[in-house]
Scaffold this motif. Structure first.
Motif, PDB file in Angstrom:
ATOM      1  N   THR A  14       0.832  -1.213   0.000  1.00 38.39           N
ATOM      2  CA  THR A  14       0.000   0.000   0.000  1.00 38.39           C
ATOM      3  C   THR A  14       0.862   1.256   0.000  1.00 38.39           C
ATOM      4  O   THR A  14       0.421   2.319  -0.439  1.00 38.39           O
ATOM      5  N   GLU A  15       2.091   1.119   0.485  1.00 36.46           N
ATOM      6  CA  GLU A  15       3.017   2.251   0.518  1.00 36.46           C
ATOM      7  C   GLU A  15       3.380   2.734  -0.881  1.00 36.46           C
ATOM      8  O   GLU A  15       3.639   3.928  -1.087  1.00 36.46           O
ATOM      9  N   THR A  16       3.400   1.816  -1.861  1.00 33.67           N
ATOM     10  CA  THR A  16       3.924   2.179  -3.180  1.00 33.67           C
ATOM     11  C   THR A  16       2.945   1.982  -4.339  1.00 33.67           C
ATOM     12  O   THR A  16       3.224   2.436  -5.449  1.00 33.67           O
ATOM     13  N   ILE A  17       1.821   1.314  -4.136  1.00 37.43           N
ATOM     14  CA  ILE A  17       0.902   0.996  -5.236  1.00 37.43           C
ATOM     15  C   ILE A  17       0.462   2.263  -5.958  1.00 37.43           C
ATOM     16  O   ILE A  17       0.188   3.298  -5.337  1.00 37.43           O
ATOM     17  N   ASP A  18       0.414   2.180  -7.310  1.00 34.82           N
ATOM     18  CA  ASP A  18       0.080   3.359  -8.105  1.00 34.82           C
ATOM     19  C   ASP A  18      -0.852   2.995  -9.259  1.00 34.82           C
ATOM     20  O   ASP A  18      -0.751   3.544 -10.355  1.00 34.82           O
ATOM     21  N   ALA A  19      -1.745   2.048  -9.010  1.00 29.13           N
ATOM     22  CA  ALA A  19      -2.767   1.663  -9.983  1.00 29.13           C
ATOM     23  C   ALA A  19      -3.964   1.137  -9.203  1.00 29.13           C
ATOM     24  O   ALA A  19      -3.820   0.729  -8.039  1.00 29.13           O
ATOM     25  N   PRO A  20      -5.142   1.119  -9.794  1.00 28.85           N
ATOM     26  CA  PRO A  20      -6.313   0.586  -9.080  1.00 28.85           C
ATOM     27  C   PRO A  20      -6.092  -0.860  -8.657  1.00 28.85           C
ATOM     28  O   PRO A  20      -5.518  -1.662  -9.408  1.00 28.85           O
ATOM     29  N   TYR A  21      -6.529  -1.198  -7.453  1.00 34.17           N
ATOM     30  CA  TYR A  21      -6.334  -2.543  -6.915  1.00 34.17           C
ATOM     31  C   TYR A  21      -6.911  -3.612  -7.840  1.00 34.17           C
ATOM     32  O   TYR A  21      -6.370  -4.713  -7.961  1.00 34.17           O
ATOM     33  N   GLU A  22      -7.998  -3.291  -8.536  1.00 33.66           N
ATOM     34  CA  GLU A  22      -8.675  -4.258  -9.377  1.00 33.66           C
ATOM     35  C   GLU A  22      -7.858  -4.641 -10.616  1.00 33.66           C
ATOM     36  O   GLU A  22      -8.149  -5.645 -11.263  1.00 33.66           O
ATOM     37  N   GLU A  23      -6.828  -3.862 -10.947  1.00 32.19           N
ATOM     38  CA  GLU A  23      -6.028  -4.143 -12.138  1.00 32.19           C
ATOM     39  C   GLU A  23      -4.956  -5.206 -11.894  1.00 32.19           C
ATOM     40  O   GLU A  23      -4.363  -5.722 -12.836  1.00 32.19           O
ATOM     41  N   PHE A  24      -4.704  -5.531 -10.625  1.00 31.78           N
ATOM     42  CA  PHE A  24      -3.680  -6.517 -10.310  1.00 31.78           C
ATOM     43  C   PHE A  24      -4.284  -7.911 -10.326  1.00 31.78           C
ATOM     44  O   PHE A  24      -5.478  -8.094 -10.084  1.00 31.78           O
ATOM     45  N   SER A  25      -3.445  -8.904 -10.601  1.00 27.46           N
ATOM     46  CA  SER A  25      -3.915 -10.285 -10.632  1.00 27.46           C
ATOM     47  C   SER A  25      -2.859 -11.179 -10.000  1.00 27.46           C
ATOM     48  O   SER A  25      -1.714 -11.234 -10.450  1.00 27.46           O
ATOM     49  N   GLY A  26      -3.240 -11.867  -8.927  1.00 29.88           N
ATOM     50  CA  GLY A  26      -2.292 -12.714  -8.231  1.00 29.88           C
ATOM     51  C   GLY A  26      -1.357 -11.896  -7.365  1.00 29.88           C
ATOM     52  O   GLY A  26      -1.502 -10.679  -7.205  1.00 29.88           O
ATOM     53  N   GLY A  27      -0.365 -12.584  -6.802  1.00 31.23           N
ATOM     54  CA  GLY A  27       0.531 -11.899  -5.879  1.00 31.23           C
ATOM     55  C   GLY A  27      -0.163 -11.580  -4.568  1.00 31.23           C
ATOM     56  O   GLY A  27      -1.326 -11.947  -4.340  1.00 31.23           O
ATOM     57  N   PHE A  28       0.550 -10.882  -3.704  1.00 32.75           N
ATOM     58  CA  PHE A  28       0.038 -10.523  -2.383  1.00 32.75           C
ATOM     59  C   PHE A  28      -0.001  -9.015  -2.228  1.00 32.75           C
ATOM     60  O   PHE A  28       0.913  -8.319  -2.678  1.00 32.75           O
ATOM     61  N   LEU A  29      -1.048  -8.529  -1.604  1.00 35.32           N
ATOM     62  CA  LEU A  29      -1.114  -7.126  -1.231  1.00 35.32           C
ATOM     63  C   LEU A  29      -0.595  -6.991   0.198  1.00 35.32           C
ATOM     64  O   LEU A  29      -1.124  -7.630   1.117  1.00 35.32           O
ATOM     65  N   SER A  30       0.438  -6.180   0.374  1.00 35.54           N
ATOM     66  CA  SER A  30       0.969  -5.916   1.705  1.00 35.54           C
ATOM     67  C   SER A  30       0.274  -4.698   2.279  1.00 35.54           C
ATOM     68  O   SER A  30       0.361  -3.597   1.717  1.00 35.54           O
ATOM     69  N   ILE A  31      -0.432  -4.902   3.372  1.00 37.48           N
ATOM     70  CA  ILE A  31      -1.107  -3.799   4.046  1.00 37.48           C
ATOM     71  C   ILE A  31      -0.105  -3.240   5.044  1.00 37.48           C
ATOM     72  O   ILE A  31       0.122  -3.795   6.119  1.00 37.48           O
ATOM     73  N   ASP A  32       0.530  -2.147   4.644  1.00 37.26           N
ATOM     74  CA  ASP A  32       1.648  -1.575   5.390  1.00 37.26           C
ATOM     75  C   ASP A  32       1.111  -0.657   6.481  1.00 37.26           C
ATOM     76  O   ASP A  32       0.423   0.342   6.195  1.00 37.26           O
TER      77      ASP A  32
END
Length: 222
Positions: free
Chosen positions: A101-119
């Motif tokens: 969340t510290e660095t994401i720069d696109a809508p969450y819905e555009e990502f597929s797979g991987g892990f979201l780190s809630i910083d």
């Protein structure tokens, strides 16, 4: 529950982090491994699972991608946070990319797979200051494979685990959920396992002998 060794990379070395004060992180030469050079460090620690944070790339002052790609064959699974901002920056499989969340720069819905780190720092999600449980609920249905609760304020502090806090977070989502930051003992691992977390990310407690090295080498805690 998986037990994952954390390795923060800065200036070509594995460093010891504390409370997110990255300018003060120094090479981790006081622990089990006599060397903080990444390949030597991993060859001594021999973890089954590895979490890598490329602090230079996160801070826009360097890049350890080549080192990370060379390390991937040394472990069964690797989870990598390298400041990924957009889906096109994902590393190739089988590496599991972490988007913070510290660095994401696109809508969450555009990502597929991987892990979201809630910083989390000082009790709230960075950079927007949201309540962690409420934020997790808001992103629970996004296409990420799972989530990491990263308590940056607690990294390296061995402050322990708040059972009610992690229990509340676990109740929000049925997806894989990992926790990192302040895990100080096998008792803390037991708390996370008891409330249903799927993984714990640790480092300091292993180097201080409070969690046996064998735990990260086996990669499991029951």
């Amino acid at each position: 529950m998986k037990v994952i060794l954390a390795a923060d990379l800065k200036d070509g070395m594995v460093v010891h982090g504390k409370s997110g004060n990255r300018d003060e992180y120094m090479p981790l030469t006081w622990g089990i491994s006599p060397s903080a050079e990444p390949h030597s460090y991993i060859s001594v620690m021999k973890p089954k699972y590895l979490y890598v944070a490329d602090l230079d790339r996160i801070g826009f002052c360097g890049d350890h991608t080549e080192t990370i790609l060379r390390l991937k064959d040394s472990v069964s699974e690797m989870y990598v946070d390298r400041g990924t901002e957009i889906p096109e920056e994902y590393l190739p499989s089988p590496i599991k990319t972490i988007v913070g969340t510290e660095t994401i720069d696109a809508p969450y819905e555009e990502f597929s797979g991987g892990f979201l780190s809630i910083d989390i720092k000082d009790g709230t999600v960075i950079p927007n200051g949201e309540n962690p449980a409420e934020f997790l609920s808001s992103v629970a249905d996004t296409p990420f494979e799972g989530f990491i609760i990263l308590n940056i304020s607690s990294v390296g502090t061995e402050c322990g685990i708040d059972r009610e806090f992690v229990k509340t977070l676990r109740a929000v989502t049925g997806k894989p959920l990992f926790y990192g930051g302040g895990v100080r003992s096998e008792a803390d691992l037991q708390v996370l396992a008891d409330v249903g977390f799927d993984g714990a990310i640790i480092s300091t407690a292993v180097h201080k002998g409070e969690i046996p090295l064998s735990v990260i080498q086996e990669g499991e805690f029951c």
